[in-house]
Design a protein around this motif. Structure first.
Motif, PDB file in Angstrom:
ATOM      1  N   ASP A   1       0.862  -1.184   0.000  1.00 10.38           N
ATOM      2  CA  ASP A   1       0.000   0.000   0.000  1.00 10.38           C
ATOM      3  C   ASP A   1       0.898   1.233   0.000  1.00 10.38           C
ATOM      4  N   PRO A   2       0.877   2.028  -1.070  1.00  8.28           N
ATOM      5  CA  PRO A   2       1.781   3.171  -1.154  1.00  8.28           C
ATOM      6  C   PRO A   2       1.591   4.194  -0.036  1.00  8.28           C
ATOM      7  N   VAL A   3       0.425   4.235   0.585  1.00 10.93           N
ATOM      8  CA  VAL A   3       0.195   5.159   1.692  1.00 10.93           C
ATOM      9  C   VAL A   3       1.130   4.831   2.857  1.00 10.93           C
ATOM     10  N   LEU A   4       1.497   3.564   3.009  1.00  8.21           N
ATOM     11  CA  LEU A   4       2.360   3.145   4.115  1.00  8.21           C
ATOM     12  C   LEU A   4       3.829   3.477   3.865  1.00  8.21           C
ATOM     13  N   GLY A   5       4.172   3.744   2.613  1.00 10.85           N
ATOM     14  CA  GLY A   5       5.549   4.118   2.292  1.00 10.85           C
ATOM     15  C   GLY A   5       6.533   3.004   2.568  1.00 10.85           C
ATOM     16  N   THR A   6       7.672   3.371   3.156  1.00 10.17           N
ATOM     17  CA  THR A   6       8.694   2.391   3.504  1.00 10.17           C
ATOM     18  C   THR A   6       9.048   2.561   4.975  1.00 10.17           C
ATOM     19  N   THR A   7       9.423   1.472   5.594  1.00  9.92           N
ATOM     20  CA  THR A   7       9.915   1.485   6.969  1.00  9.92           C
ATOM     21  C   THR A   7      11.074   0.506   7.049  1.00  9.92           C
ATOM     22  N   PHE A   8      11.742   0.503   8.186  1.00 16.58           N
ATOM     23  CA  PHE A   8      12.885  -0.382   8.374  1.00 16.58           C
ATOM     24  C   PHE A   8      12.587  -1.432   9.430  1.00 16.58           C
ATOM     25  N   LEU A   9      13.043  -2.647   9.154  1.00 21.81           N
ATOM     26  CA  LEU A   9      12.996  -3.738  10.115  1.00 21.81           C
ATOM     27  C   LEU A   9      14.441  -4.137  10.378  1.00 21.81           C
ATOM     28  N   THR A  10      14.839  -4.108  11.641  1.00 22.65           N
ATOM     29  CA  THR A  10      16.194  -4.502  12.016  1.00 22.65           C
ATOM     30  C   THR A  10      16.097  -5.747  12.886  1.00 22.65           C
ATOM     31  N   PHE A  11      16.720  -6.817  12.436  1.00 21.63           N
ATOM     32  CA  PHE A  11      16.676  -8.080  13.157  1.00 21.63           C
ATOM     33  C   PHE A  11      17.752  -8.108  14.229  1.00 21.63           C
ATOM     34  N   GLN A  12      17.399  -8.683  15.387  1.00 21.72           N
ATOM     35  CA  GLN A  12      18.364  -8.866  16.470  1.00 21.72           C
ATOM     36  C   GLN A  12      18.850 -10.306  16.454  1.00 21.72           C
ATOM     37  N   VAL A  13      20.167 -10.458  16.517  1.00 19.17           N
ATOM     38  CA  VAL A  13      20.801 -11.778  16.488  1.00 19.17           C
ATOM     39  C   VAL A  13      21.580 -11.935  17.791  1.00 19.17           C
TER      40      VAL A  13
END
Length: 180
Positions: A142-154
């Motif tokens: 959905d273009p309204v949501l744009g982009t976000t970042f997900l950073t995984f914890q290891v």
């Protein structure tokens, strides 16, 4: 007293002024933007004899442009801070699994077609593109949501134990099938 919100291409603004015996409700099929807010304030000015009148649209447009300029500046800073010489610390399938958070529920990450996909609830789905280190940029459908970042914890033994979902906080990995 007032409240407003927007979701899925719709917006609502509600304002109650008990001492003036007035209630204003503006409903629109415009998901973003300040047009419904400017209508609400225009009605309040007209009812109570305020002086701004039609100027609300200009004032709110100016605020929206300032906010956009700030977002553009933040995006440029994020792009400048990106490390392009990195790769994920784990094979992509290691990130696949379910991640949970008490307030927002589950995010399910799957490996599909040589890449990762994230799903949050029944309608939010996006492709994950490696950004740097263990951070991926989610391009939501959905273009309204744009982009976000997900950073995984290891953790120290290489197990993916959680993820930080930009704007929503920490999600813990759910042990079980599909988790690594």
């Amino acid at each position: 007293m007032g409240h407003g919100g927007a979701i899925d291409g719709m917006r609502a603004e509600v304002m109650l002024v008990p001492e003036g015996q007035l209630g204003v409700v503006v409903l629109s099929n415009i998901g973003g933007g300040s047009f419904p807010v400017s209508i609400m304030y225009y009605v309040l000015d007209a009812y109570f004899g305020g002086g701004r009148g039609a100027g609300w649209s200009d004032a709110l447009l100016k605020l929206a442009r300032e906010a956009q300029a700030t977002q553009d500046e933040e995006r440029r800073a994020t792009e400048a801070a990106r490390r392009t010489d990195t790769s994920p610390s784990r094979p992509l399938q290691s990130y696949a699994g379910t991640y949970t958070q008490p307030l927002y529920g589950d995010v399910v990450v799957t490996e599909e077609g040589g890449g990762l996909t994230a799903r949050h609830g029944p309608h939010i789905r996006g492709r994950l593109e490696h950004w740097h280190f263990d951070t991926f940029r989610a391009r939501w459908g959905d273009p309204v949501l744009g982009t976000t970042f997900l950073t995984f914890q290891v953790d120290p033994d290489g197990t993916v134990v959680g993820l930080e979902f930009q704007g929503l906080g920490q999600f813990a990995a759910v042990p079980g099938p599909g988790s690594q």
